[in-house]
Scaffold this active site. Structure first.
Site, PDB file in Angstrom:
ATOM      1  N   LEU A  10       0.871  -1.254   0.048  1.00 33.79           N
ATOM      2  CA  LEU A  10       0.066   0.018  -0.029  1.00 33.79           C
ATOM      3  C   LEU A  10       0.727   1.125   0.050  1.00 33.79           C
ATOM      4  O   LEU A  10       1.838   1.292   0.834  1.00 33.79           O
ATOM      5  CB  LEU A  10      -0.783  -0.057   1.126  1.00 33.79           C
ATOM      6  CG  LEU A  10      -1.646   1.219   1.612  1.00 33.79           C
ATOM      7  CD1 LEU A  10      -2.609   1.722   0.536  1.00 33.79           C
ATOM      8  CD2 LEU A  10      -2.193   1.442   3.107  1.00 33.79           C
ATOM      9  N   SER A  11       0.532   2.121  -0.810  1.00 40.52           N
ATOM     10  CA  SER A  11       1.202   3.770  -0.827  1.00 40.52           C
ATOM     11  C   SER A  11       2.623   3.297  -1.111  1.00 40.52           C
ATOM     12  O   SER A  11       3.162   2.672  -2.407  1.00 40.52           O
ATOM     13  CB  SER A  11       0.853   4.276   0.359  1.00 40.52           C
ATOM     14  OG  SER A  11       1.213   5.562   0.408  1.00 40.52           O
ATOM     15  N   ALA A  12       3.417   4.043  -0.250  1.00 45.22           N
ATOM     16  CA  ALA A  12       5.036   3.630  -0.490  1.00 45.22           C
ATOM     17  C   ALA A  12       5.264   2.046  -0.579  1.00 45.22           C
ATOM     18  O   ALA A  12       6.189   1.611  -1.436  1.00 45.22           O
ATOM     19  CB  ALA A  12       5.688   4.053   0.563  1.00 45.22           C
TER      20      ALA A  12
END
Length: 371
Positions: free
Chosen positions: A150-152
């Site tokens: 998720l995300s980074a």
């Protein structure tokens, strides 16, 4: 400029301390996880990187046919998205790479550092070494290894798919960014806002140049909320374009449908396999989509773990071939999502807070500078 930099540094330091206090509070961390003590000396010599991992292997009688799961987010060690619970139900091994504070003060992967996103170096090499250790020590099927984040962590999942494609049968990128489009902090902030993303042909070329030619091409599932203001949905479009290009697929999808009320597009390869798919989650901000109610309920709402009425964990596992696709019957009986009430986060909104400050903090968090 120097004064602004000092202000941002002080802000980051203060919020890191608050986030650390938050992370240290008991939250039912999964006691079934065990540290992966050693995962290859070479990973500790590359770019001073020293990632740690937690391995979760169960049940024993299914290890031989079940693949490890690689989750690029330290909060995955808590109930979170529900991968450990799904492993209980269906029998496969789980690996959770975890950043160390010496490498990144906010415990986020350095997805925008050129040394950490190349084959044979940095964090990508460390994670690859973790996987090799699991394959060796747990009798994992090397043809059934998958990655998500998720995300980074989503950006880092894309890094692993691009730099070590021979390792992975498939991956799921949630609220992430296309591989290789940012190699500095300023570029990272621009890309998160959708600025400066390369043309489709250039996106595919970034992946093509990341690993030796001639190997397998992983299948990719892309998830993004249409209300994500931290990593804007243009990044999902770019990720889809990047992997469509790598697979040599047409612009138009082979299938378009609504799945549990959300838009789903699917591209198939010449053999008819689902090669690239995208879920665009209606009304979702920056986080992992969860469906915690109903017969197939999974996961636990919290910071960046968002009730959406659809489970990215279940659908990704089905895309990988770990489980059957969640049934329409189960989706139809699922209760209407209720607003989540997670424990307040250190950077939650408060009355009178500056919108400019919110934008700065949000950008820094998503870029891996704040936790």
């Amino acid at each position: 400029m120097a004064r602004l930099s000092e202000t941002l540094a002080q802000l980051a330091q203060a919020q890191r301390a608050a986030a650390a206090r938050f992370a240290e509070q008991p939250e039912g961390e999964d006691s079934r996880l065990r540290p992966l003590e050693s995962f290859g000396a070479e990973s500790r010599r590359v770019a001073c990187v020293d990632l740690c991992a937690r391995g979760d292997v169960r049940p024993a009688d299914a290890i031989g046919r079940g693949p490890p799961w690689l989750h690029a987010d330290r909060h995955g060690v808590r109930p979170g998205a529900g991968w450990s619970d799904l492993a209980d139900r269906h029998g496969f091994a789980v690996l959770y790479p975890e950043q160390q504070r010496a490498n990144n003060g906010n415990l986020c992967f350095n997805w925008f550092d050129a040394e950490d996103i190349r084959r044979g170096g940095g964090e990508a090499q460390s994670i690859r070494s973790m996987i090799a250790t699991m394959v060796r020590d747990v009798a994992i099927d090397p043809d059934r290894i998958y990655v998500t984040g998720l995300s980074a962590g989503g950006a880092m999942a894309g890094v692993m798919l691009a730099t070590y494609p021979e390792l992975f049968a498939a991956g799921a990128i949630i609220a992430g960014l296309p591989y290789g489009t940012a190699t500095s902090m300023s570029q990272a902030l621009d890309r998160m806002r959708g600025r400066g993303l390369p043309a489709d042909s250039a996106l595919a070329a970034l992946v093509d140049g990341a690993a030796p030619a001639g190997g397998r091409v992983p299948r990719v599932s892309v998830w993004h909320g249409d209300a994500d203001a931290t990593v804007v949905p243009a990044n999902a479009d770019a990720i889809v374009a990047q992997w469509r290009g790598v697979h040599g697929l047409a612009y138009a999808p082979d299938e378009v449908e609504q799945v549990e009320g959300h838009a789903h597009r699917l591209w198939r390869d010449a053999q008819g396999r689902a090669a690239v798919e995208e879920y665009r989650i209606r009304g979702l901000g920056h986080g992992t989509p969860l469906a915690t109610t109903g017969a197939d309920g999974l996961g636990q709402p919290g910071p960046h773990m968002l009730e959406a009425g659809i489970s990215s964990t279940l659908h990704s596992a089905a895309f990988f071939g770990l489980i059957e696709r969640p049934s329409a019957r189960a989706a139809a009986t699922r209760a209407k999502p209720k607003p989540a009430t997670p424990r307040p986060h250190p950077w939650s909104h408060s009355p009178g807070r500056s919108q400019v400050g919110d934008m700065i903090n949000g950008a820094l968090r998503a870029a891996g500078l704040l936790r």
